[in-house]
Write a protein that holds these residues in place. Sequence first.
Motif, PDB file in Angstrom:
ATOM      1  N   GLU A 147      -1.694  -0.864  13.399  1.00  0.00           N
ATOM      2  CA  GLU A 147      -0.838  -0.789  12.213  1.00  0.00           C
ATOM      3  C   GLU A 147      -1.624  -0.297  11.004  1.00  0.00           C
ATOM      4  N   GLU A 148      -2.862  -0.793  10.863  1.00  0.00           N
ATOM      5  CA  GLU A 148      -3.693  -0.388   9.729  1.00  0.00           C
ATOM      6  C   GLU A 148      -4.060   1.094   9.825  1.00  0.00           C
ATOM      7  N   GLU A 149      -4.363   1.560  11.038  1.00  0.00           N
ATOM      8  CA  GLU A 149      -4.710   2.974  11.223  1.00  0.00           C
ATOM      9  C   GLU A 149      -3.513   3.874  10.941  1.00  0.00           C
ATOM     10  N   ALA A 150      -2.329   3.433  11.374  1.00  0.00           N
ATOM     11  CA  ALA A 150      -1.117   4.219  11.124  1.00  0.00           C
ATOM     12  C   ALA A 150      -0.816   4.277   9.630  1.00  0.00           C
ATOM     13  N   GLU A 151      -1.010   3.153   8.951  1.00  0.00           N
ATOM     14  CA  GLU A 151      -0.768   3.104   7.509  1.00  0.00           C
ATOM     15  C   GLU A 151      -1.741   4.011   6.765  1.00  0.00           C
ATOM     16  N   GLU A 152      -3.001   4.023   7.200  1.00  0.00           N
ATOM     17  CA  GLU A 152      -4.000   4.878   6.558  1.00  0.00           C
ATOM     18  C   GLU A 152      -3.662   6.354   6.741  1.00  0.00           C
ATOM     19  N   ARG A 153      -3.200   6.716   7.951  1.00  0.00           N
ATOM     20  CA  ARG A 153      -2.825   8.115   8.191  1.00  0.00           C
ATOM     21  C   ARG A 153      -1.696   8.544   7.256  1.00  0.00           C
ATOM     22  N   LEU A 154      -0.709   7.680   7.066  1.00  0.00           N
ATOM     23  CA  LEU A 154       0.395   8.000   6.167  1.00  0.00           C
ATOM     24  C   LEU A 154      -0.095   8.114   4.724  1.00  0.00           C
ATOM     25  N   ALA A 155      -1.007   7.220   4.344  1.00  0.00           N
ATOM     26  CA  ALA A 155      -1.514   7.225   2.963  1.00  0.00           C
ATOM     27  C   ALA A 155      -2.269   8.515   2.662  1.00  0.00           C
ATOM     28  N   ARG A 156      -3.024   9.000   3.641  1.00  0.00           N
ATOM     29  CA  ARG A 156      -3.845  10.195   3.405  1.00  0.00           C
ATOM     30  C   ARG A 156      -3.006  11.470   3.337  1.00  0.00           C
ATOM     31  N   LEU A 157      -1.717  11.372   3.677  1.00  0.00           N
ATOM     32  CA  LEU A 157      -0.819  12.508   3.495  1.00  0.00           C
ATOM     33  C   LEU A 157      -0.377  12.638   2.045  1.00  0.00           C
ATOM     34  N   LYS A 183      -6.659   1.355  -1.535  1.00  0.00           N
ATOM     35  CA  LYS A 183      -6.517  -0.088  -1.407  1.00  0.00           C
ATOM     36  C   LYS A 183      -6.572  -0.742  -2.781  1.00  0.00           C
ATOM     37  N   THR A 184      -6.092  -1.969  -2.865  1.00  0.00           N
ATOM     38  CA  THR A 184      -6.010  -2.670  -4.142  1.00  0.00           C
ATOM     39  C   THR A 184      -6.591  -4.076  -4.021  1.00  0.00           C
ATOM     40  N   ASP A 185      -6.752  -4.722  -5.170  1.00  0.00           N
ATOM     41  CA  ASP A 185      -7.239  -6.103  -5.196  1.00  0.00           C
ATOM     42  C   ASP A 185      -6.104  -7.109  -5.061  1.00  0.00           C
ATOM     43  N   PHE A 186      -4.874  -6.682  -5.384  1.00  0.00           N
ATOM     44  CA  PHE A 186      -3.778  -7.650  -5.414  1.00  0.00           C
ATOM     45  C   PHE A 186      -3.178  -7.919  -4.040  1.00  0.00           C
ATOM     46  N   LYS A 187      -3.382  -7.024  -3.057  1.00  0.00           N
ATOM     47  CA  LYS A 187      -2.852  -7.240  -1.720  1.00  0.00           C
ATOM     48  C   LYS A 187      -3.567  -6.315  -0.749  1.00  0.00           C
ATOM     49  N   GLU A 188      -3.712  -6.756   0.508  1.00  0.00           N
ATOM     50  CA  GLU A 188      -4.442  -5.973   1.490  1.00  0.00           C
ATOM     51  C   GLU A 188      -3.656  -4.749   1.938  1.00  0.00           C
ATOM     52  N   GLY A 189      -4.351  -3.839   2.578  1.00  0.00           N
ATOM     53  CA  GLY A 189      -3.714  -2.634   3.084  1.00  0.00           C
ATOM     54  C   GLY A 189      -3.770  -1.472   2.104  1.00  0.00           C
ATOM     55  N   TRP A 190      -3.123  -0.373   2.505  1.00  0.00           N
ATOM     56  CA  TRP A 190      -3.082   0.840   1.681  1.00  0.00           C
ATOM     57  C   TRP A 190      -1.822   0.839   0.819  1.00  0.00           C
ATOM     58  N   TRP A 191      -1.975   1.324  -0.419  1.00  0.00           N
ATOM     59  CA  TRP A 191      -0.866   1.351  -1.364  1.00  0.00           C
ATOM     60  C   TRP A 191      -0.808   2.694  -2.081  1.00  0.00           C
ATOM     61  N   ALA A 226       4.699   4.038   4.012  1.00  0.00           N
ATOM     62  CA  ALA A 226       5.877   4.308   4.835  1.00  0.00           C
ATOM     63  C   ALA A 226       7.131   4.525   4.002  1.00  0.00           C
ATOM     64  N   HIS A 227       7.110   4.080   2.743  1.00  0.00           N
ATOM     65  CA  HIS A 227       8.282   4.203   1.882  1.00  0.00           C
ATOM     66  C   HIS A 227       8.234   5.449   0.999  1.00  0.00           C
ATOM     67  N   VAL A 228       7.190   6.254   1.177  1.00  0.00           N
ATOM     68  CA  VAL A 228       6.990   7.428   0.311  1.00  0.00           C
ATOM     69  C   VAL A 228       7.198   8.719   1.108  1.00  0.00           C
ATOM     70  N   LYS A 229       8.022   9.608   0.583  1.00  0.00           N
ATOM     71  CA  LYS A 229       8.253  10.916   1.186  1.00  0.00           C
ATOM     72  C   LYS A 229       7.819  11.988   0.200  1.00  0.00           C
ATOM     73  N   VAL A 230       6.742  12.705   0.541  1.00  0.00           N
ATOM     74  CA  VAL A 230       6.209  13.754  -0.334  1.00  0.00           C
ATOM     75  C   VAL A 230       7.003  15.043  -0.115  1.00  0.00           C
ATOM     76  N   GLY A 231       7.281  15.748  -1.218  1.00  0.00           N
ATOM     77  CA  GLY A 231       8.024  16.996  -1.097  1.00  0.00           C
ATOM     78  C   GLY A 231       8.269  17.645  -2.443  1.00  0.00           C
ATOM     79  N   ASP A 232       9.039  18.697  -2.417  1.00  0.00           N
ATOM     80  CA  ASP A 232       9.376  19.423  -3.649  1.00  0.00           C
ATOM     81  C   ASP A 232      10.572  18.746  -4.304  1.00  0.00           C
ATOM     82  N   PHE A 233      10.278  17.697  -5.069  1.00  0.00           N
ATOM     83  CA  PHE A 233      11.335  16.940  -5.736  1.00  0.00           C
ATOM     84  C   PHE A 233      11.162  17.085  -7.248  1.00  0.00           C
ATOM     85  N   PRO A 234      11.803  18.102  -7.839  1.00  0.00           N
ATOM     86  CA  PRO A 234      11.649  18.317  -9.282  1.00  0.00           C
ATOM     87  C   PRO A 234      12.155  17.125 -10.084  1.00  0.00           C
TER      88      PRO A 234
END
Length: 244
Positions: A147-157, A183-191, A226-234
């Motif tokens: 799960e952590e590896e999958a989250e990191e892959r999404l974050a690096r996009l 990563k942050t101090d307030f909660k574990e994982g990628w943000w 997982a909640h972020v979709k990158v794209g051309d969103f003016p």
Amino acid sequence: MSSCSVITSDFVNLSITNSGQESCCVERRFQKGITIDEFKGKLELLTGGNPVTMKVEVYDKNDKLVCKLEEGQRLLGSYPIDDGMRIHVIDNFSCAMEDLSHVKKFEISEEEYAKKTDTVKAFLEKNKLGKYNEEEMKKRAEEKQREEEAEERLARLCKIGDRCEVSVHDQPTRRATILYVGKTDFKEGWWIGVKYDEPLGKNDGSVGGKRYFECAPKYGGFVKPAHVKVGDFPEEDYDLNEEL
């Protein structure tokens, strides 16, 4: 004819109440893959109930009884349990309601505790539950790593300055600009730290006294990749002073 499948989270967020303190309610996140016996062990830590004698009921968001958790080796996720439901623990909590401040504290050494056969530790060891099940603990560790590896892959996009849309369950889709990835101090994982186009956030880019990026108050937010979709969103033109 194509088929489709429904993918649900491996975790569930539940409210916990007990018959000893009806007004007391706590919220916790649980893995759906644990057994009911393991679940009762966690409920003991939250309520003080005895996992051997406690009865566990599940109520929906309308406070209607859904089911009772009775089969010890059945998985929590096999019951019809969803986020926001309430778990009610019924046991003899009479002692917990008394004022015990004047009672001398009972202490026992770790060695003596390990010798007792009527403790939660002994129960878990005997039935090879929780941390005493090496195979299950290894499986959980591997699952968490995946799960952590999958989250990191999404974050690096996501890159600083990228435009995106943020879609969180039970919330409207919002457009934003990415200003922080990591990563942050307030909660574990990628943000992903974002600045929303509208004042629909919760902060100004800082949490717990630490600043991660700069933006106006109520425009900043942190969401999982997982909640972020990158794209051309003016950026849309929101005229907050427009007359109706």
